[in-house]
Design a protein around this motif. Structure first.
Motif, mmCIF file in Angstrom:
data_model
loop_
_atom_site.group_PDB
_atom_site.id
_atom_site.type_symbol
_atom_site.label_atom_id
_atom_site.label_comp_id
_atom_site.label_asym_id
_atom_site.label_seq_id
_atom_site.Cartn_x
_atom_site.Cartn_y
_atom_site.Cartn_z
ATOM 1 N N ALA A 91 0.829 -1.208 0.000
ATOM 2 C CA ALA A 91 0.000 0.000 0.000
ATOM 3 C C ALA A 91 0.867 1.264 0.000
ATOM 4 N N TYR A 92 1.930 1.245 0.806
ATOM 5 C CA TYR A 92 2.832 2.397 0.827
ATOM 6 C C TYR A 92 3.481 2.609 -0.539
ATOM 7 N N ALA A 93 3.846 1.522 -1.187
ATOM 8 C CA ALA A 93 4.476 1.652 -2.501
ATOM 9 C C ALA A 93 3.507 2.248 -3.512
ATOM 10 N N ILE A 94 2.238 1.859 -3.425
ATOM 11 C CA ILE A 94 1.225 2.439 -4.324
ATOM 12 C C ILE A 94 1.115 3.938 -4.076
ATOM 13 N N ASN A 95 1.099 4.315 -2.810
ATOM 14 C CA ASN A 95 1.052 5.737 -2.472
ATOM 15 C C ASN A 95 2.249 6.471 -3.072
ATOM 16 N N LEU A 96 3.431 5.875 -2.907
ATOM 17 C CA LEU A 96 4.645 6.531 -3.397
ATOM 18 C C LEU A 96 4.652 6.665 -4.914
ATOM 19 N N ARG A 97 4.455 5.548 -5.600
ATOM 20 C CA ARG A 97 4.578 5.549 -7.051
ATOM 21 C C ARG A 97 3.469 6.368 -7.714
ATOM 22 N N SER A 98 2.331 6.495 -7.052
ATOM 23 C CA SER A 98 1.248 7.278 -7.652
ATOM 24 C C SER A 98 1.671 8.728 -7.823
ATOM 25 N N ARG A 99 2.617 9.177 -7.020
ATOM 26 C CA ARG A 99 3.089 10.559 -7.155
ATOM 27 C C ARG A 99 3.915 10.766 -8.412
ATOM 28 N N ALA A 100 4.372 9.674 -9.025
ATOM 29 C CA ALA A 100 5.101 9.796 -10.286
ATOM 30 C C ALA A 100 4.138 9.761 -11.473
ATOM 31 N N GLY A 101 2.826 9.756 -11.183
ATOM 32 C CA GLY A 101 1.839 9.762 -12.264
ATOM 33 C C GLY A 101 1.632 8.398 -12.902
ATOM 34 N N VAL A 102 1.947 7.330 -12.153
ATOM 35 C CA VAL A 102 1.767 5.973 -12.671
ATOM 36 C C VAL A 102 0.291 5.696 -12.962
ATOM 37 N N GLN A 103 0.029 4.896 -14.004
ATOM 38 C CA GLN A 103 -1.340 4.523 -14.341
ATOM 39 C C GLN A 103 -1.880 3.503 -13.340
ATOM 40 N N ALA A 104 -3.212 3.419 -13.267
ATOM 41 C CA ALA A 104 -3.849 2.508 -12.320
ATOM 42 C C ALA A 104 -3.613 1.040 -12.705
ATOM 43 N N GLU A 105 -3.678 0.728 -13.982
ATOM 44 C CA GLU A 105 -3.715 -0.676 -14.399
ATOM 45 C C GLU A 105 -2.465 -1.464 -13.994
ATOM 46 N N PRO A 106 -1.250 -0.929 -14.233
ATOM 47 C CA PRO A 106 -0.067 -1.677 -13.773
ATOM 48 C C PRO A 106 -0.090 -1.935 -12.267
ATOM 49 N N LEU A 107 -0.594 -0.974 -11.507
ATOM 50 C CA LEU A 107 -0.676 -1.163 -10.058
ATOM 51 C C LEU A 107 -1.680 -2.260 -9.720
ATOM 52 N N GLN A 108 -2.824 -2.240 -10.401
ATOM 53 C CA GLN A 108 -3.828 -3.291 -10.172
ATOM 54 C C GLN A 108 -3.246 -4.669 -10.476
ATOM 55 N N ALA A 109 -2.496 -4.755 -11.568
ATOM 56 C CA ALA A 109 -1.894 -6.035 -11.944
ATOM 57 C C ALA A 109 -0.914 -6.504 -10.881
ATOM 58 N N ALA A 110 -0.147 -5.559 -10.345
ATOM 59 C CA ALA A 110 0.817 -5.911 -9.306
ATOM 60 C C ALA A 110 0.098 -6.438 -8.063
ATOM 61 N N VAL A 111 -1.014 -5.801 -7.709
ATOM 62 C CA VAL A 111 -1.778 -6.255 -6.544
ATOM 63 C C VAL A 111 -2.337 -7.656 -6.796
ATOM 64 N N ARG A 112 -2.855 -7.882 -7.997
ATOM 65 C CA ARG A 112 -3.348 -9.235 -8.329
ATOM 66 C C ARG A 112 -2.220 -10.263 -8.187
ATOM 67 N N ALA A 113 -1.022 -9.865 -8.656
ATOM 68 C CA ALA A 113 0.112 -10.786 -8.566
ATOM 69 C C ALA A 113 0.529 -11.026 -7.121
ATOM 70 N N ALA A 114 0.265 -10.061 -6.252
ATOM 71 C CA ALA A 114 0.609 -10.237 -4.842
ATOM 72 C C ALA A 114 -0.416 -11.115 -4.136
ATOM 73 N N LEU A 115 -1.687 -11.008 -4.536
ATOM 74 C CA LEU A 115 -2.753 -11.727 -3.831
ATOM 75 C C LEU A 115 -2.978 -13.131 -4.384
ATOM 76 N N ALA A 116 -2.825 -13.278 -5.708
ATOM 77 C CA ALA A 116 -3.140 -14.566 -6.341
ATOM 78 C C ALA A 116 -2.404 -15.738 -5.692
ATOM 79 N N PRO A 117 -1.087 -15.610 -5.404
ATOM 80 C CA PRO A 117 -0.380 -16.782 -4.844
ATOM 81 C C PRO A 117 -0.803 -17.129 -3.423
ATOM 82 N N LEU A 118 -1.627 -16.271 -2.803
ATOM 83 C CA LEU A 118 -2.064 -16.558 -1.428
ATOM 84 C C LEU A 118 -3.226 -17.545 -1.394
ATOM 85 N N VAL A 119 -3.951 -17.653 -2.513
ATOM 86 C CA VAL A 119 -5.179 -18.462 -2.495
ATOM 87 C C VAL A 119 -4.824 -19.935 -2.484
ATOM 88 N N VAL A 120 -5.743 -20.688 -1.990
ATOM 89 C CA VAL A 120 -5.542 -22.120 -1.793
ATOM 90 C C VAL A 120 -5.391 -22.824 -3.135
#
Lengths: 193, 193
Positions: B164-193
């Motif tokens: 979450a902190y990284a999203i806050n930080l990188r958003s200040r560089a004008g990063v698009q939403a979609e790459p961030l969403q993909a990164a979050v999916r990649a972080a959460l997907a491996p947690l599922v059973v």
DNA sequence: TTTATCTTGGACTGGTCGTTCCAAGATAGG
DNA sequence: CCTATCTTGGAACGACCAGTCCAAGATAAA
């Protein structure tokens, strides 16, 4: 014919880098740079231009001489997942102990400054370079069948890049190394097969 | 007996919050706050004290009125993993689009300022609050058997807090939403059973 | 050694910083 | 109304900011 510089410009750039890194560009005055380097105003403005030019030169120097060697070391390590794990361990070591503890990363820090355009470019170069190297390391890990199947390697690389930025950010709050190490383990462990 | 204030202090605090949030405390002058609020120097100093006191009040206001409601919404959502996923989607939405796009998070941003001690305390409160709420949501997910067994839930909560902190930080560089969403999916997907 | 040219020290500029101060204005109890 | 008390506008303060300028110093080719 003419006089020659009485100092080594690259050494001066290195000293200016330390000042900008620790205190941030906004909070650093030209006077601070003069004090740290021993230069006179004339020499500094004559050699590097104004504060924004100097900051941009320092940013590029940091990217080339601090960040890229770290990335290159990860790229050269063909072990796959252990290489990535080592990269994060070294990163946390630099951020939380030793000479630069609590300083964060000059490029991460620049996200909060109102930097000149030339410096903003470095932010994206930095992000792209780290993401590419992490992607390659994940590919190696995948080829070695260290990863569970079906992972989106590009998105995972983005995810781990963000994690590195967060470590840089939080280290400025004086966070201890161990919680960060545990978080990295929690990020990497679910990736294994 | 005496005169009464000609303005609403809380409204002024809200306007000051916007200025500090967008431009950072270091780059914001008292004059900027006066312009944004319409106050005179006397009223501001008389009511809030100096710049550091004002910044500290604004930080606490941001934590209470911006961050904590986000955390509370996550805490109230008992779906487990989908709750966490929604939290990150909303976060990325706020950071990358709408009124506050590219502003980051006031508390994350404060990591890069040389803040007064009272403001530094808010950083750790913020981190602890988010980490606790994420830990609870992960516990719910685990109880619903949404997670693969053997995860270190506390460390994973720390990991997602960093994300979450990284999203806050990188958003200040004008990063698009979609790459961030993909990164979050990649972080959460491996947690599922 | 002379001379052309670059470098250097440091005074200086105009502007902005956070903060203080005080007289004038506003308010409400008596 | 009167008056005590708080608020307000705005002038003023010293410190600092980035940047300029020029005379004095240093250098090396001729």
């Amino acid at each position: 014919m003419a006089d020659v510089k009485h100092f080594d410009p690259d050494r001066v750039l290195g000293l200016a880098e330390l000042v900008f890194w620790r205190r941030g560009a906004g909070s650093t005055g030209i006077q601070d740079v003069l004090t740290a380097t021993g230069l006179s105003r004339s020499s500094l403005y004559n050699t590097f231009g104004g504060k924004e030019d100097l900051y941009e030169l320092v940013m590029r120097r940091y990217l080339d001489q601090r960040s890229r060697p770290m990335f290159a070391r990860l790229a050269a390590d063909r072990r796959g997942l252990p290489a990535i794990s080592s990269f994060f361990s070294r990163l946390i070591g630099v951020r939380c102990s030793g000479e630069f503890a609590g300083w964060g990363c000059l490029v991460s820090n620049a996200h909060l400054e109102d930097s000149p355009v030339g410096a903003k470019v470095v932010l994206d170069e930095h992000q792209a370079a780290l993401s590419i190297v992490l992607h390659a390391a994940l590919k190696v890990a995948d080829d070695k069948h260290q990863l569970r199947p079906g992972l989106d390697l590009a998105a995972t690389a983005e995810h781990l890049t963000l994690l590195a930025y967060a470590i840089n950010l939080r280290s400025r709050a004086g966070v201890q190394a161990e919680p960060l190490q545990a978080a990295v383990r929690a990020a990497l462990a679910p990736l294994v097969v």
